[in-house]
Scaffold this active site. Sequence first.
Site, short mmCIF file in Angstrom:
data_model
loop_
_atom_site.label_atom_id
_atom_site.label_comp_id
_atom_site.label_asym_id
_atom_site.label_seq_id
_atom_site.Cartn_x
_atom_site.Cartn_y
_atom_site.Cartn_z
N SER A 242 0.83 -1.21 0.00
CA SER A 242 0.00 0.00 0.00
C SER A 242 0.86 1.25 0.00
O SER A 242 0.54 2.24 -0.68
CB SER A 242 -0.89 0.03 1.25
N SER B 73 0.35 -3.25 10.48
CA SER B 73 0.42 -4.68 10.14
C SER B 73 0.75 -5.46 11.39
O SER B 73 1.57 -5.02 12.19
CB SER B 73 1.53 -4.91 9.10
N ASP C 261 2.27 -8.23 11.34
CA ASP C 261 3.42 -9.10 11.05
C ASP C 261 4.77 -8.57 11.53
O ASP C 261 5.71 -9.32 11.68
CB ASP C 261 3.51 -9.36 9.54
O1 F6P Z 1 -0.40 -9.32 6.85
C1 F6P Z 1 -1.28 -9.62 7.86
C2 F6P Z 1 -1.84 -11.02 7.73
O2 F6P Z 1 -2.75 -11.23 8.78
C3 F6P Z 1 -0.81 -12.13 7.66
O3 F6P Z 1 -0.29 -12.46 8.92
C4 F6P Z 1 -1.60 -13.22 7.00
O4 F6P Z 1 -0.76 -14.09 6.28
C5 F6P Z 1 -2.50 -12.46 6.05
O5 F6P Z 1 -2.56 -11.12 6.51
C6 F6P Z 1 -3.90 -12.99 5.93
O6 F6P Z 1 -4.53 -12.27 4.91
P1 F6P Z 1 -6.10 -12.24 4.70
O7 F6P Z 1 -6.70 -11.44 5.81
O8 F6P Z 1 -6.28 -11.58 3.38
O9 F6P Z 1 -6.57 -13.66 4.75
#
Ligand code: F6P
Length: 366
Positions: free
Chosen positions: A107, A150, A152
Site C-alpha cells: 500500500s 500490520s 506481522d
Molecule cells: O499481513 C497480515 C496477515 O494477517 C498475515 O499475517 C496473513 O498471512 C494475512 O494477513 C492474511 O490475509 P487475509 O486477511 O487476506 O486472509
Amino acid sequence: GCVIGVFTSGGDSQGMNAATRAIVRMGIYVGCKVYLIKEGYQGMVDGGSNIVLADWKSVSNIIQSGGTIIGSARCADFRERPGRLQAAYNLLERGITNLVCIGGDGSLTGANLFRIEWSSLLEELVKTGRITSQKAQECAHLNVVGLVGSIDNDFCGTDMTIGTDSALHRIIEAIDNINTTASSHQRCFVMEVMGRHCGYLALVAALASEADWVFIPESPPEKGWEDKLCEKLAQERSLGQRLNIIIVSEGAIDEEGRPITADQIKDLISKRLKYDTRVTILGHVQRGGNPSAFDRLLGCRMGAEAVLALMEATPFTPACVISLNGNQIVRVPLMECVARTKEVQAAMDKKEFQKAVELRGRDFVA
Ligand code: F6P
C-alpha cells in the site's frame, strides 16, 4: 493549514483507529482540513460519499476499537492508470494534496508511485478539460506520509508496526488458555500463528509462553530436526511436564525450503511419541479485538507526527514513513524502507537467512 486525506489499506490491524484519530485531531489542532477516505484506494477511486470531511467528533470513541472504522480494501482499479486518474480528480475536487496511507509495504509503495505520477495525472486532467490549469498549479505536488499498520512486524525501517503488540497479546492469551486444558489431558498442542514470511510473532510468542519449540521462516531447522524435536519433547515429559506446546509460524519452512505445517508436526509426534496431539490454528483471531495500550499509543504518536511531517513537507521532500526507533518516533525515507523490505524477501527466497535477518536489523530474530 493543508488539506489531508487519510486512508487505511491492505490487511487491517489493531491500532489503525488510534492513528486515524490522531491524524484528524492533530490536523484540526494545527489548522488543517482532514478528509477520511473510506475503503482504502477503492474509496479514493470511487469518490462521492467515500471521501468525507472529518470533524473532532468523527473520531470520538474509536481509540479502543480494533480494525479500521474507515474500512480497508484491495483495489484492482488503482493499479491501472484510469483508476489513479479518477482518484487524483476526486482528491483535487476537495483540494487534497496531502495523503497519509496506513498500511503495509504494498500500500505504501502504491502511494509513493501515485505521488511520483501526480504531475502527469494533473497534466492529463488539464488536457481533457476536467480541471483548470490554475487548479493544477495550486495542487502541483502531492505529499505522502506512510504509517505501517500490520500485525506481522515485517517492515524494514521501524522497530514495531501498528498492531503487532495486540496480535501478540491475542496469541499469548490463546496459548495460556490452551495450557490448562493441555495439562489436564497431558496433550501436545501445535499452534499455528500468522506473520506471513516473518517469524516475529511466532518467536516472541514462543519466548513469552515458554513453548517447547518454535518454527520460523528465518531459521529453518537442520536436517534431522524431527529426531531432535521428539527428543526434546520426551525430555520435558520425563522431567514431569504434563504438556507440550509447539509454535509454528505460517511461513515456516524446512531445510529444503518446503513448508512445515502444523498437521505434519502433529502426525510426527502422534506417530513417534504416541502423545495425544492437537492442532490449533489461531487465524484472524490474532488480527481482531481491541488494541493494546502500546498499539493505541503507537498509533497516536505516529499519527500526530504524520501531520507535522506533512506540514513541513516541501516539493523536494521525499515521501516518508513514520517509524519507531527505540522509543523515538522518527521519519525515514519511504522508498528506502520499501526497497530494504523487498531485499529481505529476496534474501529469504534465496535462503540467505542470515542476510535477511541482518537487513531487518533486529538482533533477537537471529
Ligand atoms: O499481513 C497480515 C496477515 O494477517 C498475515 O499475517 C496473513 O498471512 C494475512 O494477513 C492474511 O490475509 P487475509 O486477511 O487476506 O486472509
